[in-house]
Design an enzyme around this catalytic site. Structure first.
Site, short mmCIF file in Angstrom:
data_model
loop_
_atom_site.label_atom_id
_atom_site.label_comp_id
_atom_site.label_asym_id
_atom_site.label_seq_id
_atom_site.Cartn_x
_atom_site.Cartn_y
_atom_site.Cartn_z
N ASP A 168 0.85 -1.20 0.00
CA ASP A 168 0.00 0.00 0.00
C ASP A 168 0.88 1.25 0.00
O ASP A 168 0.61 2.22 0.69
CB ASP A 168 -0.93 -0.01 1.22
CG ASP A 168 -2.00 1.09 1.13
OD1 ASP A 168 -2.35 1.52 0.01
OD2 ASP A 168 -2.48 1.54 2.19
N ASP A 185 3.14 2.54 7.77
CA ASP A 185 1.82 1.93 7.53
C ASP A 185 1.94 0.56 6.85
O ASP A 185 1.67 0.41 5.66
CB ASP A 185 0.97 2.89 6.68
CG ASP A 185 -0.52 2.60 6.82
OD1 ASP A 185 -0.87 1.68 7.59
OD2 ASP A 185 -1.32 3.28 6.15
N1 ADP Z 1 5.62 7.22 13.20
C1 ADP Z 1 4.94 8.29 12.75
N2 ADP Z 1 5.49 9.53 12.84
C2 ADP Z 1 4.80 10.62 12.39
N3 ADP Z 1 3.57 10.56 11.86
C3 ADP Z 1 2.98 9.36 11.75
C4 ADP Z 1 3.63 8.17 12.18
N4 ADP Z 1 2.81 7.12 11.95
C5 ADP Z 1 1.69 7.63 11.40
N5 ADP Z 1 1.78 8.98 11.26
C6 ADP Z 1 0.74 9.86 10.70
O1 ADP Z 1 -0.52 9.26 10.87
C7 ADP Z 1 -1.14 9.00 9.60
C8 ADP Z 1 -1.88 7.64 9.65
O2 ADP Z 1 -0.97 6.59 9.93
P1 ADP Z 1 -0.92 5.28 9.06
O3 ADP Z 1 0.06 4.37 9.69
O4 ADP Z 1 -0.70 5.64 7.64
O5 ADP Z 1 -2.37 4.67 9.29
P2 ADP Z 1 -3.65 4.51 8.35
O6 ADP Z 1 -3.82 3.04 8.25
O7 ADP Z 1 -4.77 5.15 9.08
O8 ADP Z 1 -3.37 5.14 7.01
C9 ADP Z 1 -0.01 9.04 8.60
O9 ADP Z 1 -0.44 9.47 7.33
C10 ADP Z 1 0.95 10.04 9.20
O10 ADP Z 1 0.59 11.35 8.85
MG MG Z 2 -1.74 5.33 5.88
#
Ligand code: ADP
Ligand code: MG
Length: 297
Positions: A168, A185
């Protein structure tokens, strides 16, 4: 802020000292900025399965190992226990992918803990210490785009060398830290060797990156890294440093065409032999002669 219910157990266990603010609530998870001692970290709270979208689809699950046969049976039957096990397996997949990739030198947030459906990890920041932007939030110049694209392609190669395809990867799941792109993610990451969809997912990931960086450096849109790295991976010769050209010679395809032609010729020959044998059976007994070809009858 008031502590969200799902984060209470982590406060009680002393893993988190304070929840500072929500960072982002996506389709699959809500992410909070939390304080652990004097470090800021991210807490990713997974949404319940029925509030999530496409990524738990069967094509991502293929080839994943279950813990034991009881778990496998329950998951297949969809019992309550089975759904819980499937849910845990899904969340654990991100944690184990993060550990595996961090260990292999892929730039991902450092995972710290996983408790009650919450992943505690390093917060990726920008140069000012704020949460890093996603690629989708930034404008790049052509040289930066080329440099970051080359870096991300190398990261994809590294992931493939550890046996994983992100599945993804897009401008929403790559953050831009002060040292460059950081991949996030990963609950849907697929097993490159065991999943039949691994190549098409790899190709989609690679194409998404070519399209995104190609907005700033259009020549990147024409690159063909996925087939090239996959062919090397399948041949067992892909290593993290393997040089790649981004051009894929369709050598295998023409070889395949030749193989298919040979196959067709073989089938034709077999059919001709079968017809000849049938004709022989149909011929009047005892003549021992070559049967009359149909066009002469
Ligand atoms: N380790 C991290 N450090 C900074 N921002 C993060 C981190 N993990 C997630 N984010 C923020 O949170 C958002 C959602 O996290 P993500 O892992 O992509 O989950 P989702 O499955 O909801 O897309 C990301 O787009 C990012 O902006
Ligand atoms: Mg995401």
């Amino acid at each position: 802020m008031k502590t969200p219910k799902r984060l209470e157990p982590l406060i009680e266990d002393g893993l988190i000292d304070e929840v500072l603010r929500p960072l982002m609530s996506g389709k699959e998870a809500a992410v909070y900025v939390v304080r652990c001692g004097n470090a800021l970290r991210c807490a990713k709270v997974y949404k319940e399965a029925n509030k999530r979208s496409f990524r738990q689809a069967a094509e991502y699950q293929e080839g994943r190992k279950t813990r034991n046969s009881r778990q496998a049976r329950a998951m297949a039957k969809g019992t309550r226990y089975g759904r819980k096990e499937a849910e845990d397996a899904w969340q654990n997949a991100e944690v184990s992918a993060l550990f595996r990739l961090a260990g292999a030198g892929v730039r991902v947030p450092k995972p710290y803990d996983f408790l009650d459906g919450v992943l505690l990890m390093e917060m990726v920041t920008d140069a000012h210490g704020d949460a890093a932007p996603r690629l989708n939030d930034v404008e790049l110049d052509a040289d930066q785009a080329r440099e970051y694209h080359a870096f991300v392609i190398r990261q994809i190669v590294l992931m493939l060398c550890t046996g994983l395809v992100h599945g993804d990867l897009s401008e929403f799941n790559v953050l831009l830290g002060p040292d460059g792109p950081v991949i996030i993610d990963l609950p849907q990451a697929v097993d490159a060797a065991a999943n039949n969809h691994a190549f098409s997912m790899l190709e989609r990931d690679v194409n998404n990156m070519a399209q995104y960086f190609g907005r700033f450096a259009p020549e990147l849109k024409a690159t063909r890294y996925a087939k090239e790295m996959w062919a090397l991976y399948k041949a067992g010769t892909l290593v993290p440093e393997t040089p790649l050209s981004g051009v894929y010679q369709e050598a295998e395809v023409s070889a395949d065409v030749r193989a298919v032609m040979r196959e067709i010729e073989a089938v034709k020959r077999d059919e001709a032999r079968r017809q000849a044998a049938r004709a022989e059976l149909d011929a009047p007994p005892g003549t021992g002669e070559e049967p009359t070809p149909p066009w002469m009858r």
